[in-house]
Scaffold this active site. Structure first.
Site, short mmCIF file in Angstrom:
data_model
loop_
_atom_site.label_atom_id
_atom_site.label_comp_id
_atom_site.label_asym_id
_atom_site.label_seq_id
_atom_site.Cartn_x
_atom_site.Cartn_y
_atom_site.Cartn_z
N LYS A 171 0.84 -1.20 0.00
CA LYS A 171 0.00 0.00 0.00
C LYS A 171 0.88 1.24 0.00
CE LYS A 171 -2.68 3.02 2.82
NZ LYS A 171 -1.86 4.13 2.29
N GLU A 244 9.28 1.17 11.15
CA GLU A 244 10.29 2.20 10.90
C GLU A 244 9.56 3.53 11.08
OE1 GLU A 244 13.37 1.57 10.37
OE2 GLU A 244 13.45 -0.47 9.61
N CYS A 278 13.18 10.61 7.11
CA CYS A 278 13.23 10.10 8.48
C CYS A 278 14.65 10.26 9.00
CB CYS A 278 12.79 8.66 8.51
SG CYS A 278 13.72 7.62 7.39
N GLU A 379 9.61 15.76 16.03
CA GLU A 379 10.27 15.55 14.73
C GLU A 379 9.94 16.75 13.83
OE1 GLU A 379 8.63 12.34 12.27
OE2 GLU A 379 10.61 12.06 11.41
P1 NAD Z 1 1.82 8.17 8.29
O1 NAD Z 1 2.11 7.44 9.55
O2 NAD Z 1 0.72 9.16 8.31
O3 NAD Z 1 1.45 7.15 7.11
C1 NAD Z 1 2.31 6.12 6.71
C2 NAD Z 1 1.51 5.05 5.97
O4 NAD Z 1 0.65 4.39 6.93
C3 NAD Z 1 0.57 5.61 4.90
O5 NAD Z 1 0.53 4.70 3.81
C4 NAD Z 1 -0.78 5.65 5.61
O6 NAD Z 1 -1.89 5.63 4.75
C5 NAD Z 1 -0.70 4.40 6.47
N1 NAD Z 1 -1.55 4.42 7.66
C6 NAD Z 1 -1.94 5.49 8.39
N2 NAD Z 1 -2.69 5.08 9.44
C7 NAD Z 1 -2.75 3.73 9.39
C8 NAD Z 1 -3.36 2.72 10.21
N3 NAD Z 1 -4.04 3.03 11.29
N4 NAD Z 1 -3.20 1.42 9.85
C9 NAD Z 1 -2.47 1.09 8.76
N5 NAD Z 1 -1.90 1.99 7.94
C10 NAD Z 1 -2.02 3.30 8.26
O7 NAD Z 1 3.20 8.80 7.86
P2 NAD Z 1 3.49 9.85 6.70
O8 NAD Z 1 3.01 11.17 7.16
O9 NAD Z 1 3.00 9.30 5.42
O10 NAD Z 1 5.10 9.82 6.68
C11 NAD Z 1 5.89 10.59 7.51
C12 NAD Z 1 6.36 9.85 8.73
O11 NAD Z 1 7.04 8.67 8.33
C13 NAD Z 1 7.37 10.64 9.54
O12 NAD Z 1 7.11 10.52 10.91
C14 NAD Z 1 8.70 9.99 9.20
O13 NAD Z 1 9.73 10.14 10.13
C15 NAD Z 1 8.29 8.59 9.05
N6 NAD Z 1 9.31 7.90 8.25
C16 NAD Z 1 10.09 6.96 8.87
C17 NAD Z 1 11.09 6.32 8.16
C18 NAD Z 1 11.94 5.26 8.80
O14 NAD Z 1 12.52 4.46 8.06
N7 NAD Z 1 12.05 5.21 10.10
C19 NAD Z 1 11.27 6.62 6.81
C20 NAD Z 1 10.47 7.59 6.22
C21 NAD Z 1 9.46 8.21 6.96
#
Ligand code: NAD
Length: 476
Positions: A171, A244, A278, A379
């Site tokens: 997804k 992650e 991230c 963050e």
């Molecule tokens: P997000 O948590 O809003 O969404 C991430 C994904 O999860 C999306 O595909 C979203 O639709 C899905 N999602 C949201 N709620 C869900 C649920 N309840 N159940 C299942 N899936 C769900 O994050 P974002 O805003 O898209 O991305 C930014 C965040 O990601 C930042 O906090 C960043 O640090 C983190 N990030 C971490 C890494 C890492 O490797 N540690 C890498 C890149 C980004």
């Protein structure tokens, strides 16, 4: 109109619903996309379960061969895929090319491991028996990806999963599905069997993946609050999880450091991808003797980062991905300034002409950000960097660890002893010493504390897509 990829079908949502993907630089509609839901996830999970029966039984060297061929085919399409990524995500075309290239390389890297990882033979006390530890793929795996690096973060999950013999329901983030579809389509054109990777689209598919009974492991990259929800929901089905999550990487620069090298790495580390990474230098601690010279170099570099439409070859930094993200970073910067921080560079929006159509923001550097400001405690997912003067390494290490997060970290020093202490004492999944914050294929990557757990990259990631089974052979 884009469609989902479910086995041999290129399909709309079961509900018939759609939504628009918009270009963050212009506001224009890039494409209309199916808004999938639980029924689509169910179809994709069934397809993946069916494909598992053949894919997991393919000899591992054949699996490697298929994946190498598919990745080679995909890599020939980098020039077609990169502009799609720029239009939906906002990043510069150079950043998109690097990312699309990395997608194919990641598939190839794990393909190399497919027939090299094996179980073991174990001697048992009774000589008429012997033991084996057999390594097996898990089954259908769910991969949930955010919008900041849609291709890299999809490949980090898909590549080890399928190399180990699993199948996947993937997804992408709802705002960045298009380049991902193009990459998976290219793998299929290159020979990846239908059903091995299925792509579902739409906000509602995330929760449906986590709760689907056929899906045995969930790998999520996302924010810390999402990670907690996913872990709680995955607990219902006792699924394996890799999380992650967010980060706030500290960087310590000591007086004896190579300041030119440090300035370059910090500038790339903070401003690459418009700061939406991230792994990014998100808190900078500089020893007194190096402070003024380093700040001058950082400001000089930031002033060359011209924001602009990612498709324009002169742009050095694309827009932020969404209006909400920009508002969040602006609020964090305002909070610091309201508390007395001094602006060394930026802190505004570039304005006028095409800038007014997109979510553009200036690269920003702030000094004297007081303790307790949001930029230190949260963050900052955008191109804004707080810098603080430190007396010595002890103070730097104390401040570095004063965070709920533990993803990456870095130190610049020529003292082996100081570097060694940083490696030992900083609470993070990665420490770069005098090096650019690049997540290498060869090294396991993942966080600690509120940044999550589990690894992507490296042999470790491959192993996390396998299960061990013990076997006793008797009657010898
Ligand atoms: P997000 O948590 O809003 O969404 C991430 C994904 O999860 C999306 O595909 C979203 O639709 C899905 N999602 C949201 N709620 C869900 C649920 N309840 N159940 C299942 N899936 C769900 O994050 P974002 O805003 O898209 O991305 C930014 C965040 O990601 C930042 O906090 C960043 O640090 C983190 N990030 C971490 C890494 C890492 O490797 N540690 C890498 C890149 C980004």
């Amino acid at each position: 109109m884009a469609t989902m990829i479910i086995e041999g079908d290129r399909t709309k949502a079961a509900s018939g619903k759609t939504y628009e993907v918009r270009n963050p630089a212009t506001g224009d509609v890039v494409d209309e996309v199916p808004a999938g839901g639980p029924a689509d996830v169910d179809k994709a999970a069934q397809a993946a379960a069916k494909a598992f029966t053949t894919w997991s039984r393919l000899p591992a060297n054949k699996r490697a061969e298929v994946l190498h061929k598919a990745s080679q085919h995909m890599l020939q399409k980098v020039e077609q895929i990169a502009p799609i990524l720029t239009r939906e995500q906002g990043k510069t075309i150079l950043e998109s090319r690097i990312e699309a290239q990395r997608f194919g390389e990641n598939i190839a890297w794990f393909a190399d491991l497919a027939d090299k990882i094996h179980g073991e033979h174990v001697r048992l006390p009774d000589l008429t028996t012997y033991g084996l530890v057999v390594r097996k793929p898990i089954g259908v795996c769910g991969a949930i990806v955010p919008w900041n690096f849609p291709l890299t973060l999809a490949a980090n999950k898909v590549a080890p999963a399928i190399a180990a013999g699993n199948t996947v329901v993937l997804k992408p983030a709802s705002t960045t599905p298009l380049a991902t579809l193009a990459c998976i389509e290219a793998l299929i054109e290159g020979g990846l069997p239908e059903g091995v990777v299925n792509v579902v689209l739409g906000q509602a598919t995330g929760e449906a993946i986590v709760s689907h009974p056929l899906i045995r492991k969930i790998a999520l990259t996302g924010s810390t609050p999402t990670g907690k929800k996913v872990m709680a929901s995955a607990a219902e089905g006792l699924k394996k999880v890799t999380l992650e999550l967010g980060g706030s990487d500290p960087c310590i620069v000591l007086d004896d450091a190579d300041l030119e090298g440090a300035a370059r790495a910090i500038s790339v580390g903070r401003f690459f991808n418009c700061g939406q990474a991230c792994l990014a230098v998100k808190r900078l601690y500089v020893q007194e003797g190096a402070y003024d010279a380093l700040l001058e170099k950082l400001v000089a570099r930031a002033s060359k980062l011209k924001p602009g439409n990612g498709m324009d070859k002169d742009s050095r930094m694309g827009p932020m991905h969404t209006e909400t993200q920009r508002a969040e970073v602006e609020a964090q910067v305002k909070d610091a300034v309201d508390r007395g921080a001094k602006v060394a560079h930026g802190a505004g929006r570039p304005q006028g002409g095409d800038y007014d159509k997109g979510w553009f923001i200036e690269p920003t550097i702030l000094e004297d950000v007081p303790d307790g400001a949001r930029m230190w405690t949260e963050e900052v997912f955008g191109p804004a960097l707080p810098v603080r003067r430190i007396k010595d390494l002890d103070e730097g290490l104390r401040l570095a660890n004063d965070s709920q997060f533990g993803l990456g970290s870095s130190i610049w020093t020529t003292s082996m002893a100081a570097a060694y202490r940083a490696v030992q004492e900083i609470e993070a999944g990665y420490t770069w010493v005098n090096a650019l914050q690049i997540a290498h294929d060869e090294l396991p990557f993942g966080g600690t504390k509120q940044s999550g757990f589990g690894k992507e990259h490296g042999v470790e990631a491959f192993l996390q897509y396998t299960e061990e089974k013990s076997v006793v052979y008797g009657g010898m």
